[in-house]
Scaffold this active site. Structure first.
Site, PDB file in Angstrom:
ATOM      1  N   HIS A  76       0.833  -1.223   0.000  1.00  0.00           N
ATOM      2  CA  HIS A  76       0.000   0.000   0.000  1.00  0.00           C
ATOM      3  C   HIS A  76       0.863   1.267   0.000  1.00  0.00           C
ATOM      4  CE1 HIS A  76      -3.938  -1.996   0.910  1.00  0.00           C
ATOM      5  NE2 HIS A  76      -3.152  -2.889   1.461  1.00  0.00           N
ATOM      6  N   ASN A 149     -10.242  -2.794   2.637  1.00  0.00           N
ATOM      7  CA  ASN A 149      -9.972  -2.773   1.203  1.00  0.00           C
ATOM      8  C   ASN A 149     -11.274  -2.552   0.443  1.00  0.00           C
ATOM      9  OD1 ASN A 149      -7.194  -3.239   1.311  1.00  0.00           O
ATOM     10  ND2 ASN A 149      -7.402  -5.465   1.161  1.00  0.00           N
ATOM     11  N   HIS A 340      -3.824   0.921  12.011  1.00  0.00           N
ATOM     12  CA  HIS A 340      -3.625  -0.362  12.682  1.00  0.00           C
ATOM     13  C   HIS A 340      -4.981  -0.969  13.055  1.00  0.00           C
ATOM     14  CE1 HIS A 340      -2.270  -3.538  15.100  1.00  0.00           C
ATOM     15  NE2 HIS A 340      -1.943  -2.903  16.203  1.00  0.00           N
TER      16      HIS A 340
HETATM   17 FE1  HDD Z   1      -2.515  -4.792   5.441  1.00  0.00          FE
HETATM   18  C1  HDD Z   1      -1.014  -1.771   5.116  1.00  0.00           C
HETATM   19  C2  HDD Z   1      -5.471  -3.484   4.385  1.00  0.00           C
HETATM   20  C3  HDD Z   1      -3.890  -7.951   5.352  1.00  0.00           C
HETATM   21  C4  HDD Z   1       0.201  -6.011   6.929  1.00  0.00           C
HETATM   22  N1  HDD Z   1      -3.116  -2.991   4.850  1.00  0.00           N
HETATM   23  C5  HDD Z   1      -2.354  -1.856   4.785  1.00  0.00           C
HETATM   24  C6  HDD Z   1      -3.149  -0.760   4.337  1.00  0.00           C
HETATM   25  C7  HDD Z   1      -4.416  -1.239   4.123  1.00  0.00           C
HETATM   26  C8  HDD Z   1      -4.392  -2.636   4.451  1.00  0.00           C
HETATM   27  C9  HDD Z   1      -5.607  -0.449   3.656  1.00  0.00           C
HETATM   28  C10 HDD Z   1      -2.652   0.656   4.118  1.00  0.00           C
HETATM   29  C11 HDD Z   1      -2.950   1.536   5.275  1.00  0.00           C
HETATM   30  C12 HDD Z   1      -2.529   2.951   4.936  1.00  0.00           C
HETATM   31  O1  HDD Z   1      -3.184   3.551   4.076  1.00  0.00           O
HETATM   32  O2  HDD Z   1      -1.534   3.408   5.507  1.00  0.00           O
HETATM   33  N2  HDD Z   1      -4.284  -5.572   4.893  1.00  0.00           N
HETATM   34  C13 HDD Z   1      -5.410  -4.839   4.585  1.00  0.00           C
HETATM   35  C14 HDD Z   1      -6.544  -5.730   4.509  1.00  0.00           C
HETATM   36  C15 HDD Z   1      -6.099  -6.987   4.766  1.00  0.00           C
HETATM   37  C16 HDD Z   1      -4.683  -6.879   5.023  1.00  0.00           C
HETATM   38  C17 HDD Z   1      -7.965  -5.289   4.226  1.00  0.00           C
HETATM   39  C18 HDD Z   1      -6.832  -8.278   4.837  1.00  0.00           C
HETATM   40  C19 HDD Z   1      -8.064  -8.375   5.144  1.00  0.00           C
HETATM   41  N3  HDD Z   1      -1.944  -6.640   6.005  1.00  0.00           N
HETATM   42  C20 HDD Z   1      -2.664  -7.804   5.923  1.00  0.00           C
HETATM   43  C21 HDD Z   1      -1.933  -8.877   6.561  1.00  0.00           C
HETATM   44  C22 HDD Z   1      -0.777  -8.327   7.037  1.00  0.00           C
HETATM   45  C23 HDD Z   1      -0.803  -6.924   6.664  1.00  0.00           C
HETATM   46  C24 HDD Z   1      -2.404 -10.302   6.693  1.00  0.00           C
HETATM   47  C25 HDD Z   1       0.335  -8.966   7.790  1.00  0.00           C
HETATM   48  C26 HDD Z   1       0.206  -9.899   8.644  1.00  0.00           C
HETATM   49  N4  HDD Z   1      -0.708  -4.048   5.857  1.00  0.00           N
HETATM   50  C27 HDD Z   1       0.248  -4.717   6.515  1.00  0.00           C
HETATM   51  C28 HDD Z   1       1.470  -3.873   6.829  1.00  0.00           C
HETATM   52  C29 HDD Z   1       1.052  -2.476   6.278  1.00  0.00           C
HETATM   53  C30 HDD Z   1      -0.309  -2.756   5.680  1.00  0.00           C
HETATM   54  C31 HDD Z   1       2.755  -4.452   6.373  1.00  0.00           C
HETATM   55  C32 HDD Z   1       2.015  -1.769   5.343  1.00  0.00           C
HETATM   56  C33 HDD Z   1       2.065  -0.335   5.811  1.00  0.00           C
HETATM   57  C34 HDD Z   1       1.325  -0.316   7.045  1.00  0.00           C
HETATM   58  O3  HDD Z   1       0.875  -1.577   7.330  1.00  0.00           O
HETATM   59  O4  HDD Z   1       1.127   0.638   7.753  1.00  0.00           O
HETATM   60  O5  HDD Z   1       1.729  -3.847   8.181  1.00  0.00           O
END
Ligand code: HDD
Length: 679
Positions: A76, A149, A340
């Protein structure tokens, strides 16, 4: 014009105000506040001599610049945000004690960040991808983040597979290609070997993955969460955002062209809509399942690859979010925003969805490296409007000046402050779910059905939507070099639909399935088709192609009618400046045939004048035609239609002549696209 929002009611805005600096009318200084007399010449030993170490301004300016970048989000990375507020329609007391869901007169400030998932921070907006839809509610009980999402399900069922999934869709490590695209071997190899992704892939290959606008997307919390009321009664809940403008998409050819012609298409669309006062609105909906009904469905409600069909579990609309202010500074606000799923408030709790459980670890962890330490909650955009009191201290970039002698619990020296709050005082108490089990590295058998809802999704699509999906598969799988992987994908999606598998096979040079598809599900969920979404002309962009000598009597009433319908007209001509109508009336040109393009608009009206002889104008029309857009032509411009090889009798082609021309044009514009052209 910049909207300052509801400054008086908006606590968050007041909090941000403290940190704003517009620097207008001020003298240039160093970071220490020293006024500077020069910032164009470094201090040198002689006009042609070497720069001196003593030049503190040079050193400070350069050092700061050298450290301007922070790591982009691991997923993202590309996104854009806006401020606004949320209001609940009626008290939700029966279901949840969350304070921001009780009083319809309370406006809770929000910050939303929309994003793509796969691409780097500088990648194109309109690529085929899932869109992130993350909302930060600054409630009086603390920050609540709904990190969702635009697709209601996910690729995998357990968070431990997330690094594998992401490694597969990111550019391949040996050559870092392709950028912001899943159309490559490693992703489809992952899909073929992880069939739990089948349902999500159907969504990703659908028009949902190429939205027309962030303002025209649904949002989903994806996981099952819990609502808990004052009496401690819990219900399972899924969250939905429903855009007031309906759900609409680009077509693939247009999306690809836009990624080059205007890589900022979605952020520009959002920014301009807010600047023009077309505030995007999304209604919040909830689906609820009673705890005692947990096992009444033919899917496991903890499985994040499953949705709850709206026809089975209706979506209750409970409130509305309005986005009404652009950020002042994208880095300070959007880039530093830290979302978060674990940021909750009393009345909202988790389920045991194994994907959600893993996310609860990952988000704070990622901020530590991305934002450089444990104090990212003090960055203005992340600050709670509820007061923060605890014994956490120090760390990089600590802003708070904590006073007093004690920073531990329990203490007597400061009367044991800050003290834990009772539940009645708003203290968060985790829902006391009874849990039993052995420690195992396993997944429940109830997660094993990978295809039923993929079939449900396919069955719910209109013929046009199915056609788009077939083409999306043909494109994506067609880019895969491994023949074995292409074959496996055909076999995998044969479990969803025989025609789909055959069509993919035909385009990607592998064997079609020989047996009939084993798919048995016949049910459909009409709510999943975009064809059934809200339609309308409001906020749509119309290109008015006009040159010197255009017919003003026809143009002016159309411009008025568009304005009344809430649509926006842009005059496009050969050059910037003014053009003159037949009768000498002047019209200001907004963009030229060179600086704009048909793909940037929802519809086109050819007003006529000397522009009609230009090939670029004919190309504009044929592109609009190819992308199923509304085309209007003035009496002067009929010849241009022929040049563009467009029949006036085609759906969505409106020619001047009848008294109801304007109504017909707006009615056609409101349809979004005219798919019948394709059939
Ligand atoms: Fe995630 C970012 C949504 C599964 C780990 N995620 C991130 C963002 C969104 C989502 C909208 C961007 C937030 C922003 O605008 O700063 N992610 C989802 C959705 C998921 C999902 C709807 C499943 C239903 N994500 C998911 C899993 C993991 C992560 C299973 C890890 C175990 N996601 C992350 C992250 C991020 C992230 C690596 C990257 C930047 C951040 O968190 O802040 O931690």
């Amino acid at each position: 014009m910049k909207n300052k929002g509801n400054a008086n009611q908006n606590k968050k805005d007041e909090q941000l105000e403290e940190f704003r600096a517009d620097h207008k009318g001020e003298k240039l200084t160093t970071n220490q506040g020293l006024r500077l007399s020069d910032t164009e010449h470094s201090l040198k030993a002689g006009e042609r001599g070497p720069t001196l170490m003593e030049d503190f301004h040079f050193r400070e300016k350069m050092t700061h610049f050298d450290h301007e970048r922070i790591p982009e989000r691991v997923v993202h990375a590309r996104g854009f945000g806006a401020h606004g507020y949320f209001q609940v329609y009626e008290p939700m007391t029966e279901y949840t004690k969350a304070k921001f869901l009780q009083d319809p007169t309370v406006k809770t400030p929000v910050f939303v960040r929309f994003s793509t998932v796969a691409g780097s921070r500088g990648s194109g907006d309109t690529v085929r991808d899932v869109r992130g839809f993350a909302t930060k509610f600054y409630t009086e009980e603390g920050v609540y983040d709904l990190v969702g999402n635009n697709i209601p399900v996910f690729f995998i069922q357990d968070a431990i597979k997330f690094p594998d999934l992401v490694h597969s869709f990111k550019p391949e490590p040996h050559n870092e290609m392709p950028q912001a695209s899943t159309a490559h071997d490693t992703f489809w190899d992952f899909v073929a070997n992880n069939t739990e992704s089948a349902h999500m892939i159907m969504w990703a290959m659908s028009d949902r993955a190429i939205p027309r606008s962030y303002r025209m997307m649904e949002g989903f919390g994806v996981h099952t969460f819990r609502f808990v009321n004052e009496q401690g009664k819990a219900r399972f809940v899924k969250f939905h955002w429903k855009p007031k403008l309906g759900v609409h998409s680009l077509v693939w050819d247009e999306a690809q062209k836009l990624a080059g012609k205007d890589p900022d298409f979605h952020r520009r669309d959002l920014w301009e809509a807010i600047e023009m006062g077309d505030y995007p609105e999304f209604e919040l909906g909830v689906q609820m399942i009673e705890e005692e009904d947990e096992f009444k469905f033919d899917f496991d409600i903890l499985d994040p690859t499953k949705l709850w069909p709206e026809e089975e579990v209706p979506v209750k609309i409970i409130g509305k979010m309005t986005l009404n202010r652009n950020p002042d500074n994208v880095f300070a606000e959007t880039e530093q925003a830290a979302f978060h799923p674990g940021h909750v408030v009393p009345g909202i709790d988790f389920s045991n969805d194994p994907l959600l459980q893993g996310r609860l670890f990952s988000y704070t962890d990622t901020q530590l490296i991305r934002l450089g330490g444990p104090n990212f909650h003090e960055i203005p955009i992340n600050r709670s409007v509820a007061p923060v009191h605890n014994n956490q201290r120090d760390g990089y970039h600590r802003m708070t000046i904590d006073r007093g002698q004690t920073s531990y619990h329990k203490n007597a020296l400061q009367g044991n402050d800050p003290q834990p709050a009772t539940e009645a005082e708003g203290g968060y108490v985790h829902y006391q779910e009874k849990v039993e089990g052995r420690k195992v590295q396993k997944r429940s058998d109830s997660f094993k059905d990978h295809y039923s809802q993929a079939i449900l999704f396919w069955n719910s699509m209109s013929d046009v939507e199915k056609q788009h999906m077939i083409q999306a598969f043909q494109f994506e799988v067609g880019k895969v070099k491994s023949k074995e992987t292409r074959q496996k994908i055909v076999e995998m999606f044969h479990n969803v639909d025989g025609t789909l598998a055959k069509e993919i096979a035909a385009a990607v040079g592998v064997n079609p399935p020989t047996e009939p598809s084993p798919a048995k599900v016949t049910a459909a969920s009409p709510a999943l088709s975009q064809e059934n979404s809200v339609k309308g002309a409001a906020t749509r962009k119309v290109a008015i192609l006009a040159g010197n000598g255009f017919n003003e009597a026809e143009v002016q009433p159309l411009m008025m009618a568009l304005k009344e319908a809430g649509a926006h007209a842009m005059v496009i001509s050969s050059a910037l400046g003014e053009i003159k109508s037949e009768s000498g009336q002047k019209l200001e040109v907004n963009q030229t045939l060179l600086t704009s393009d048909s793909v940037m608009f929802d519809a086109v009206y050819v007003a006529g004048g000397d522009i009609v002889s230009q090939k670029a104008a004919a190309d504009f029309i044929s592109e609009a035609y190819k992308h199923f857009k509304t085309i209007g032509v003035s009496s002067q411009a009929a010849a241009l239609l022929a040049k563009a090889a467009v029949q006036p009798s085609e759906p969505g082609v409106i020619t001047t002549g009848s008294a109801s021309f304007h109504d017909q044009f707006i009615e056609a514009l409101a349809q979004h696209r005219h798919w019948k052209r394709q059939l």
